[in-house]
Design a protein around this motif. Structure first.
Motif, mmCIF file in Angstrom:
data_model
loop_
_atom_site.group_PDB
_atom_site.id
_atom_site.type_symbol
_atom_site.label_atom_id
_atom_site.label_comp_id
_atom_site.label_asym_id
_atom_site.label_seq_id
_atom_site.Cartn_x
_atom_site.Cartn_y
_atom_site.Cartn_z
ATOM 1 N N THR A 1 0.879 -1.165 0.000
ATOM 2 C CA THR A 1 0.000 0.000 0.000
ATOM 3 C C THR A 1 0.911 1.208 0.000
ATOM 4 N N ILE A 2 0.708 2.085 -0.952
ATOM 5 C CA ILE A 2 1.608 3.242 -1.031
ATOM 6 C C ILE A 2 0.969 4.399 -0.267
ATOM 7 N N THR A 3 1.703 4.915 0.714
ATOM 8 C CA THR A 3 1.120 5.906 1.621
ATOM 9 C C THR A 3 2.210 6.796 2.219
ATOM 10 N N THR A 4 1.801 8.029 2.519
ATOM 11 C CA THR A 4 2.743 8.923 3.196
ATOM 12 C C THR A 4 2.636 8.812 4.723
ATOM 13 N N ARG A 5 1.849 7.864 5.198
ATOM 14 C CA ARG A 5 1.811 7.626 6.651
ATOM 15 C C ARG A 5 3.189 7.239 7.174
ATOM 16 N N VAL A 6 3.929 6.495 6.339
ATOM 17 C CA VAL A 6 5.308 6.173 6.733
ATOM 18 C C VAL A 6 6.241 7.145 6.032
ATOM 19 N N LYS A 7 7.388 7.383 6.658
ATOM 20 C CA LYS A 7 8.305 8.307 6.008
ATOM 21 C C LYS A 7 9.248 7.538 5.074
ATOM 22 N N PRO A 8 9.935 8.225 4.191
ATOM 23 C CA PRO A 8 10.873 7.525 3.313
ATOM 24 C C PRO A 8 11.879 6.741 4.153
ATOM 25 N N GLY A 9 12.202 5.555 3.700
ATOM 26 C CA GLY A 9 13.174 4.733 4.420
ATOM 27 C C GLY A 9 12.541 3.790 5.418
ATOM 28 N N VAL A 10 11.217 3.939 5.658
ATOM 29 C CA VAL A 10 10.536 3.094 6.647
ATOM 30 C C VAL A 10 9.386 2.367 5.963
ATOM 31 N N VAL A 11 9.248 1.083 6.209
ATOM 32 C CA VAL A 11 8.063 0.350 5.769
ATOM 33 C C VAL A 11 7.405 -0.260 7.004
ATOM 34 N N TYR A 12 6.111 -0.557 6.856
ATOM 35 C CA TYR A 12 5.327 -0.946 8.037
ATOM 36 C C TYR A 12 4.332 -2.024 7.660
ATOM 37 N N THR A 13 4.173 -3.000 8.544
ATOM 38 C CA THR A 13 3.096 -3.972 8.327
ATOM 39 C C THR A 13 2.496 -4.406 9.652
#
Ligand code: SF4
Ligand code: SF4
Ligand code: SF4
Ligand code: FES
Length: 948
Positions: A872-884
């Motif tokens: 899911t592409i989102t700006t909730r995370v900042k560049p360099g960080v992925v989240y699940t």
């Protein structure tokens, strides 16, 4: 009249401290100043009719049903919006009032379907009750004019429906969504006859912002908003008050039954943790308890290649005991151990740790708190003297500035999040410290003052930077520190914190945040009258988890923010009874009440009671058990309600350890990932069958009451007791109340607790003993439990887990509202409607440079393994960080997490993993293996829903 409806006093309680005297229908009454006439009357058993008012919402004054006469006043004021005044003489029943009310009711009924006898709310409808109360017999206007009787029914929400034809536009639902839940999903659209309730912009409930908390359904006085379970099964005929079995908020519920079937869960108004509110999980996601996947017969097998074989309880218990004893005979006393479950009651947990210490004769017992809040226990005990949060939830209503660190309350602790949002709407300020933009950063009518979106793994330098500003800018509460804290430790800490590397400017480089924001946030917290800290697993699940907990305690002590309402350091604990499982002695080094096994005096007390000699040396922690299993030294495990194979980090290592063991006994509701490695399966009980207590995040001990007998024939403590006896240790409890009596006798902080006490007063926060007979809502009031508060130096030691060219991104993990932990319960409910699979959040910049597209499959690779999931592409995370999230076993989020852990407690570093992300065309090899194993076990990994 409905048999189970909770009393409704019409409007919230008056807040004035003084009382006033009034006369209601000639009877004198004394009530709190600020109370509405409506409530004053109801408190004195005079029921003024009402429709738009309810005691969980501010009075609104729209329906005109509650009119009264007040001597000396003109007209007929609405009693819900008119506060009592001293000397007021009120008349609630006169001919004029009766006529006015009948006229109003006549208008409502003229636009309402007259299908009471077949309506699902029949017997639980305030409109029906009020029509009777005002004596309405017929409607003069007829039903032929313009009306709403053909309005469509919105059934989009899986749990409740909205039948607009029955709506009286009282606005209770809209106000419940605004005031109680804080989501602002509903509005009244249009004016006059055209007015109607709308979810979102006329989207239907499922597509709107609605989070399915059910507050609107509860508030609705008609059948407009109605649980589908009631539509299907009819009105309840009895109820039992118990406690939610999901998160650490510990909401109280009235379980409403029709015969032996649960038809509704209604949040209990007198529940001290939730005050009548709930979230989608507690209110609606209880169908798993009767899901067809539930295992109700004990099963055994010689080895894990064989199919399971159903056997009697006697055979299963004897088999497990024999295999455990054989392992001990061959490999020694310490070659087996047990895991307690934070899903189970205090009584069930207590019995398991006692079983390990007596029947297994070692201290090899641990609990899932190892992988979540063990640093809380260590950090708060070291600095303040108690391994638990400092405040009741209600304390947040007195806070001026709250810091939320590494927690996502709207997803993981939703009912407390609603309370936080209420306080924020009243004007409190918020600082969010989180790599991700959680909902609290910005949502309807609230916005954080500062969002410090730090890089995963840099909590400690950030908290040090906040402290640096507080010390260097003279924001320390010197008197408080002088009176309450250990000054030597304070001086050492101060020297450390003033080092240049702890300045905001230096930390900004390490944490990738803005130095000025750090300074501003520190000034805001340091300058607050009451500053509070709330935190979650984003603090603890790091290699510096314990350091960070102590860093927050340092900050609170330095600013004098401990020991009264509105302040404190508060872990938002994940599981329903994770606090309790720790309190009950589930750690390998601690007996119940957090007393070290090496203390002779403490051991002697338990030895006398239990009739055994206890091992003075701590046993294995979970990671030690796995390491010893791989080395062939730890070969048997009794696992009460925990799915280690799915929830522990570095899945390959965990699976290797489990595969090496000779006897794994799993006690659970469902076959889970761990049971694929098990030899004995002992079916457990759901919370609807349990009799005992849970302890929530605010140390509140709540009763859990059975609404039906144990479906597999035994309470879980009886299973453990039988196993103890089969292993040769005599354990003979008559009831879970008797277990609590033993806990109280052996645990100073539980000294006064008993089922009778809890049944009498509702709930109590420990310590509850001679010094605090009614419990202790706020800790550390006069002095810290350890005496003087201890400052601990919190130098930053970065994690070993580093990004590099091969693994340039940092993965962090969290939860979503609709699912719960490994999903064993929520995936067996309609909650899958909102979250059927885990997805990977990727920043647009990182997605673009990797050719990753929204909704498409990507591989997530770390040094430990690789998995695939949708992006899911989102700006909730900042560049360099992925989240699940980690709710689905198929995702295998822990295949990629590492073995790094907190230096003090071994709590795994789930929140920081260096990874790479790339487009993928097929599933990972681990996921292929997973699918094959699931098939072999005859288990559908994401089962269809059956809410029978
Ligand atoms: S269920 Fe909750 S969030 Fe949804 S509309 Fe009703 S009150 Fe609002
Ligand atoms: S849905 Fe129910 S609560 Fe909402 S306005 Fe209509 S009748 Fe009132
Ligand atoms: S907030 Fe937690 S305890 Fe309350 S209903 Fe939701 S899951 Fe249950
Ligand atoms: S209950 Fe008072 S105006 Fe509706």
């Amino acid at each position: 009249m409905n048999k189970v409806r909770q009393k409704d006093l019409g409007t919230p309680a008056g807040t004035g401290g003084e009382t006033v005297s009034v006369e209601i229908d000639g009877m004198p009454a004394t009530v709190n100043a600020g109370t509405s006439i409506l409530r004053a009357a109801r408190e004195n058993d005079v029921d003024i009719p009402k429709l738009c008012a309810t005691d969980s919402l501010k009075p609104f004054g729209s329906c005109r049903m509650c009119l009264v006469e007040v001597e000396g006043r003109k007209g007929y004021p609405a009693s819900c919006t008119t506060p009592v005044e001293d000397g007021m003489k009120i008349r609630t029943q006169t001919d004029a009032l009766a006529k006015l009310r009948r006229n109003v009711m006549e208008l409502y009924i003229s636009d309402h379907p007259l299908d009471c006898l077949t309506c699902s709310a029949n017997g639980d409808c305030e409109l029906q009750d009020m029509a009777g109360a005002v004596g309405l017999r017929d409607v003069r206007y007829g039903f032929d004019g313009e009306n709403h009787l053909q309005a469509p029914i919105d059934t989009s929400n899986p749990y409740f429906q909205f039948d607009a034809s029955k709506c009286i536009v009282c606005s209770r639902c809209v106000r419940a969504c605004d005031e109680v839940q804080g989501t602002f999903a509903l509005t009244i659209q249009g004016r006059g006859f055209q007015s109607k309730v709308s979810a979102g912009i006329d989207e239907g409930f499922l597509d709107s912002e609605c989070v399915s908390c059910g507050a609107c359904v509860q508030a609705c006085p008609t059948a407009t908003l109605m649980e589908k379970s009631i539509v299907d099964h009819g009105q309840p005929d009895r109820s039992v008050v118990t406690t939610c079995a999901y998160c650490g908020v510990g909401c109280s519920f009235q379980v409403e039954m029709k015969g032996d079937q649960v038809v509704r869960m209604t949040p209990y108004k007198d529940g001290e943790a939730n005050h009548g509110h709930s979230c989608v999980k507690g209110r609606f996601a209880w169908g798993y308890a009767s899901h067809r996947d539930r295992v109700l017969k004990p099963m055994i097998r010689e080895n894990t290649n064989e199919p399971w074989r159903e056997v009697s309880w006697e055979e299963a218990i004897a088999y497990a005991a024999r295999r455990f004893k054989e392992i001990q005979d061959k490999h020694g006393r310490k070659s087996i151990g047990g895991i307690t479950s934070s899903r189970c009651t205090n009584e069930e947990v207590y019995v398991v740790q006692k079983f390990v210490r007596t029947a297994m004769a070692n201290n090899n017992v641990d609990t899932c708190a190892r992988v979540c809040h063990s640093p809380t226990g260590y950090g708060l005990k070291t600095t303040l003297g108690t391994s638990a949060g400092t405040q009741p939830f209600d304390s947040v209503m007195d806070t001026d500035v709250m810091i939320v660190i590494g927690a996502n309350p709207t997803a993981a602790h939703p009912v407390f999040a609603s309370q936080m949002k209420r306080r924020l709407r009243e004007g409190a300020k918020l600082i969010v410290i989180d790599p991700r933009e959680i909902d609290l950063v910005r949502s309807a009518h609230i916005a954080a003052e500062h969002h410090i979106s730090l890089s995963p793994g840099t909590n400690v330098p950030v908290v040090n930077a906040l402290a640096h500003v507080i010390v260097s800018e003279g924001l320390v509460d010197e008197d408080y520190v002088h009176d309450r804290c250990d000054l030597e430790s304070f001086d050492a800490w101060k020297t450390m914190i003033l080092k240049p590397e702890n300045s905001p400017e230096e930390v900004a480089k390490v944490a990738a945040v803005d130095a000025e924001t750090l300074r501003a946030a520190a000034r805001l917290y340091g300058g607050a009258n009451n500053g509070s800290i709330y935190y979650g697993l984003g603090v603890t699940e790091h290699s510096q988890g314990s350091t960070m907990v102590m860093g927050m305690a340092n900050l609170a002590m330095a600013t004098g923010n401990l020991g009264r309402s509105g302040v404190g350091v508060n872990p938002l604990r994940g599981q329903n009874n994770v606090q309790g499982s720790c309190d009950m002695g589930s750690f390998p080094h601690e007996l119940p009440g957090y007393r070290h096994v090496s203390e002779d005096r403490v051991r002697a007390q338990f030895e006398e009671h239990w009739g055994v000699t206890l091992d003075p040396k701590p046993g294995f922690r979970i990671p030690n058990m796995f390491d010893a299993a791989c080395a062939g030294e730890f070969l048997g495990m009794y696992i009460q309600g925990e799915d280690l194979a799915q929830s522990d980090p570095n899945t390959h290592h965990v699976e290797a350890a489990l595969s090496n063991m000779e006897c794994i006994v799993v006690q659970d509701l469902f076959l889970n990932e761990t049971s694929k490695f098990a030899h004995v399966f002992l079916p457990g009980t759901s919370f609807l069958e349990k009799d005992g207590t849970f302890t929530n995040a605010e140390r509140r001990i709540n009763r859990v009451r059975p609404v039906m007998p144990a479906q597999q024939g035994k309470q879980e403590w009886q299973i453990t007791q039988d196993l103890a006896q089969a292993m040769g240790y005599e354990m003979h409890y008559e009831s879970s109340a008797a277990i609590m009596d033993e806990i109280a006798a052996l645990t100073p902080s539980f000294q006064n607790v008993s089922f009778k006490m809890l049944d009498d007063i509702g709930s109590v926060q420990w310590p509850c003993n001679e010094a605090a007979p009614k419990g202790t809502p706020i800790m550390h009031i006069e002095q810290f439990v350890r005496g003087k508060g201890l400052f601990v130096e919190t130098d930053y030691v970065p994690t070993e887990e580093k990004t590099n060219r091969k693994f340039p991104l940092l993965l962090t993990t969290g939860r979503i509202l609709s699912q719960y932990n490994v999903g064993a319960q929520t995936r067996r409910t309609e909650n899958n409607t909102w979250h059927a699979e885990d997805v990977l959040e990727v920043h647009p910049h990182d997605a673009e440079t990797r050719g990753v597209r929204d909704g498409e499959l990507v591989s997530l690779t770390s040094r430990k393994g690789d998995i695939t999931l949708r992006a899911t592409i989102t700006t909730r995370v900042k560049p360099g960080v992925v989240y699940t999230t980690f709710h689905n076993p198929e995702t295998g989020a822990n295949v990629v997490t590492t073995e790094y852990s907190d230096w003090a407690t071994n709590c795994p570093e789930y929140k920081v993993t260096a990874v790479q992300v790339a487009p993928a065309s097929h599933r990972s090899s681990w996921q292929e293996t997973f699918a094959k194993r699931a098939e072999a076990q005859g288990k559908v990994s994401t089962p269809p829903v059956d809410l029978a």
